[in-house]
Motif scaffolding. Sequence first.
Motif, PDB file in Angstrom:
ATOM      1  N   LEU A 279       0.703  -1.215   0.096  1.00 34.18           N
ATOM      2  CA  LEU A 279      -0.201  -0.027   0.008  1.00 34.18           C
ATOM      3  C   LEU A 279       1.149   1.433   0.144  1.00 34.18           C
ATOM      4  CD1 LEU A 279      -2.710   1.713   0.291  1.00 34.18           C
ATOM      5  CD2 LEU A 279      -2.898   0.828   2.661  1.00 34.18           C
ATOM      6  N   GLU A 280       2.135   1.359   0.773  1.00 41.29           N
ATOM      7  CA  GLU A 280       2.892   2.377   0.838  1.00 41.29           C
ATOM      8  C   GLU A 280       3.336   2.379  -0.411  1.00 41.29           C
ATOM      9  OE1 GLU A 280       4.178   6.106   2.399  1.00 41.29           O
ATOM     10  OE2 GLU A 280       2.564   4.467   3.336  1.00 41.29           O
ATOM     11  N   VAL A 281       3.671   1.630  -1.208  1.00 44.35           N
ATOM     12  CA  VAL A 281       4.325   1.888  -2.828  1.00 44.35           C
ATOM     13  C   VAL A 281       3.060   2.196  -3.319  1.00 44.35           C
ATOM     14  CG1 VAL A 281       5.738   0.564  -4.714  1.00 44.35           C
ATOM     15  CG2 VAL A 281       6.090   0.492  -1.868  1.00 44.35           C
ATOM     16  N   GLU A 282       2.311   1.490  -3.367  1.00 46.95           N
ATOM     17  CA  GLU A 282       1.327   2.386  -4.396  1.00 46.95           C
ATOM     18  C   GLU A 282       1.114   3.787  -3.724  1.00 46.95           C
ATOM     19  OE1 GLU A 282       0.559   0.724  -6.934  1.00 46.95           O
ATOM     20  OE2 GLU A 282       1.334  -1.609  -6.547  1.00 46.95           O
ATOM     21  N   GLY A 315      -4.009  -2.129  -1.654  1.00 48.33           N
ATOM     22  CA  GLY A 315      -2.706  -1.329  -3.155  1.00 48.33           C
ATOM     23  C   GLY A 315      -3.245  -1.689  -4.034  1.00 48.33           C
ATOM     24  N   TRP A 316      -4.307  -2.533  -3.721  1.00 54.61           N
ATOM     25  CA  TRP A 316      -4.356  -3.132  -5.516  1.00 54.61           C
ATOM     26  C   TRP A 316      -5.854  -2.252  -6.236  1.00 54.61           C
ATOM     27  CZ3 TRP A 316      -3.127  -5.219  -9.992  1.00 54.61           C
ATOM     28  CH2 TRP A 316      -2.404  -6.511  -9.733  1.00 54.61           C
ATOM     29  N   VAL A 317      -6.302  -1.541  -4.806  1.00 54.17           N
ATOM     30  CA  VAL A 317      -7.543  -1.033  -5.069  1.00 54.17           C
ATOM     31  C   VAL A 317      -6.712   0.861  -5.605  1.00 54.17           C
ATOM     32  CG1 VAL A 317      -9.052   0.935  -3.801  1.00 54.17           C
ATOM     33  CG2 VAL A 317      -9.164  -1.451  -3.468  1.00 54.17           C
ATOM     34  N   VAL A 318      -5.637   1.439  -4.824  1.00 49.59           N
ATOM     35  CA  VAL A 318      -4.929   2.653  -5.255  1.00 49.59           C
ATOM     36  C   VAL A 318      -4.872   2.496  -7.006  1.00 49.59           C
ATOM     37  CG1 VAL A 318      -2.870   3.920  -5.231  1.00 49.59           C
ATOM     38  CG2 VAL A 318      -4.668   2.896  -3.177  1.00 49.59           C
TER      39      VAL A 318
END
Length: 419
Positions: A279-282, A315-318
Motif C-alpha cells: 500500500l505504501e509503495v502504491e 494497494g490494488w484499489v489504489v
Amino acid sequence: MRRPRHWWRRKSTPAKVETYTRWSFHFFGLIEFLVLGVSNFGRIEPRLATGLALLIAAHSALCALVASRALDWTRGRRPQPVRLLWALTAFTAASAVGAIGLAERGPGGPDVESVAGEVFGGVLCFGAGMITLGVRNRRRVVAVVVGFALGAGAVSFPLGRPDLTSLMVACFVLLGGGFLAFTSVFSVWLLDAVYTLDEARETRARLAVAEERLRFGRDLHDVMGRNLAVIALKSELAVQLSRRGRPEAVEQMIEVQRIAQESQREVRDVVRGYREADLEVELAGARGVLGAAGIDCEVRGDTAGLPAEVQSALGWVVREATTNVLRHGDAGTCAVVVRSSEGRVVLTVENDGVPETAGSPGASGGVGASVGSGLAGLRERLSAVDGTLEAGPVGRGVFRLTAEVPLPLAAGTVLEAAS
C-alpha cells in the motif's frame, strides 16, 4: 437537449485543444469582418459600405473554410486542400485589387481612400495568414508572406502612390501577414505536440503492460523450465524401465509427482507475488504518476501496522483507481485518504473532472470506472479479506471510490495503541 458544458467535458484534452485552435481561426474571420467590413458603415455611403461588407464577409468565410480543411489535413484526415488554397489566393488578390480600384475610380473623398487602403492591406494580411495553414514547409511559409508583401508594393506603386507609401504598404503586409502566419504555424505545431504527447502517454502505458507480461513470462520460464525438463527426462526413464519390468520405474514416477507438486507451489508463489501490492509503495507511485500527468494529488493517512493481506487488497484499489483517473475523464485534482476507525480501514479516492453522464458504476469516467471487469476484480480482491467497495458520483463532476476492510483484532489493537 445536451448542454454545451457536457459536450466540452466529454472531449479529451487533445480534442479540446483542437477545438480551441479551430475556433480561434474562425474568430480571426469574424475579426476581419468586423474590422474591415462593419466598421465602414458611417464612414462611406451605405451602398458602398454594404458592398464592401459583403466582399469581406465572403473573404472571411473562405478563410474559415480553408483553416478548417487545412487543420484536417495537418491531422491526416483530409488531403491537402490545394484548390481551396489557390482559390483563396485568387480571391484575396482580386479583393485587394478591387479595393485599389475603388479608391482610384470610385466616389472621391478621403474616407473612401482610407477605407480602400485598410481593406487592401487587411485582406492581404488575413489571406496570407490563412494560406500558411495549408503549407507545411517553412520556406514556403516565408515565400507566401514575402510574396504577398511584394505583391502589395508592386500593385500600389504603378497606381501613382509615392515610393515611401508603397514601401510602407509592403512593410505593413509583411508584418501583419507574418504575425498571422507565425500564429498559424505555432498553433499547428502546438496541436501536433499535444496529440504526440497523448499518444506517447498511451504508448508508455502499453509498454509498461508489455514489460510486465515479459517479466511475468520470464519468471515463469525460470521457475518451470528446469522442472519441466527434469519431469520429461524422468518420465522417459520411467517408460523405459517399465518396459523392461524394472521396479525402479515406480520410484521415478514418484519423483516426477514430487517435482510436479513442487512446480505447482513455485508457480503459486510467483502469481501470489504479482497479486500482492504494498500500500505504501502504491500510494507513493500514485502521487508520482498523477503529478507527472499534471494532476494535483494529495495523499493523507498512515499505513503503518496494517496486515499484509489488507495492504495488498488496498494497494490494488489504489493502483486500479490511479489507472482510471489517468485513462478516463479530465481530472485536475485527486485526493487519496487512508484512515482507521472502529476496527476498519477505509480508503477513499476522489477526483474531479468526471462527466456527469459517467455517474453509473460501469461508466468510463470516474476513478472506479474501468474498461471490462475493473470493479468486479477489485470487489473480488476485497471480498477475500471481507472488504467492501462503493463507487459513484458525489457532486457535480466529482467521483468517489470507497473501500472498507475490517482489521483483525490484534491489528486493530495495535493501531489503536499507536494512535
